[in-house]
Design an enzyme around this catalytic site. Sequence first.
Site, PDB file in Angstrom:
ATOM      1  N   ARG A   1       0.817  -1.220   0.000  1.00  0.00           N
ATOM      2  CA  ARG A   1       0.000   0.000   0.000  1.00  0.00           C
ATOM      3  C   ARG A   1       0.846   1.262   0.000  1.00  0.00           C
ATOM      4  NH1 ARG A   1      -2.403  -3.628   3.248  1.00  0.00           N
ATOM      5  NH2 ARG A   1      -1.569  -2.609   5.076  1.00  0.00           N
TER       6      ARG A   1
ATOM      7  N   GLU B   1       3.757  -5.738  14.055  1.00  0.00           N
ATOM      8  CA  GLU B   1       2.794  -5.888  15.146  1.00  0.00           C
ATOM      9  C   GLU B   1       2.161  -7.264  15.245  1.00  0.00           C
ATOM     10  OE1 GLU B   1       0.556  -3.726  11.834  1.00  0.00           O
ATOM     11  OE2 GLU B   1       2.581  -3.806  12.621  1.00  0.00           O
TER      12      GLU B   1
END
Length: 176
Positions: A62, A99
């Site tokens: 992205r 994460e």
Amino acid sequence: MTSLDDLKRAIREVPDFPKPGIGFKDITPILLDAGLFGRAVDLMAAPYAESRISRVVSIESRGFIFGAPIALRLRAGLVPIRKPGKLPAATQRVEYALEYGTDALEMHHDAVERGDRVLVVDDVLATGGTAAAAAQLVGRAGGGTVGGFSFLIELDFLKGRHRPQGGRVEALLHYT
């Protein structure tokens, strides 16, 4: 004129993606609206308009969406950073934690040259691992310096802002 609130309202939250417990911020509605998309790009580029950026490093996947038009706005070259095995010429590699797991990034070894001033662009700043890995790649690439980082979204609760080294960190939208 499109406001930051308009951009934030357009983002769709997808629960439990890509793993249970993760609230994925889906930017697709922004991309579908030319006005919102253009405004996001303009706002992400604006803090660096006078920074003499010569390369925009965009992170798969992205980050490519925002990196390309930001590079054009800043009159800079575009450097794609990709997952391992996706770039055709000689690369350098950095492994990092994110994460929800671990990953690695690669960049062509000759993409950043001595004297280049680099802006790192991605859609989301979470723990900062991906941005820090991108900055490491730039630092290994022959003398370029990171002039800053630009993100559409920052997940403030993950405290990733201080992890990337090498310049100011800008994010348009914040989630606490």
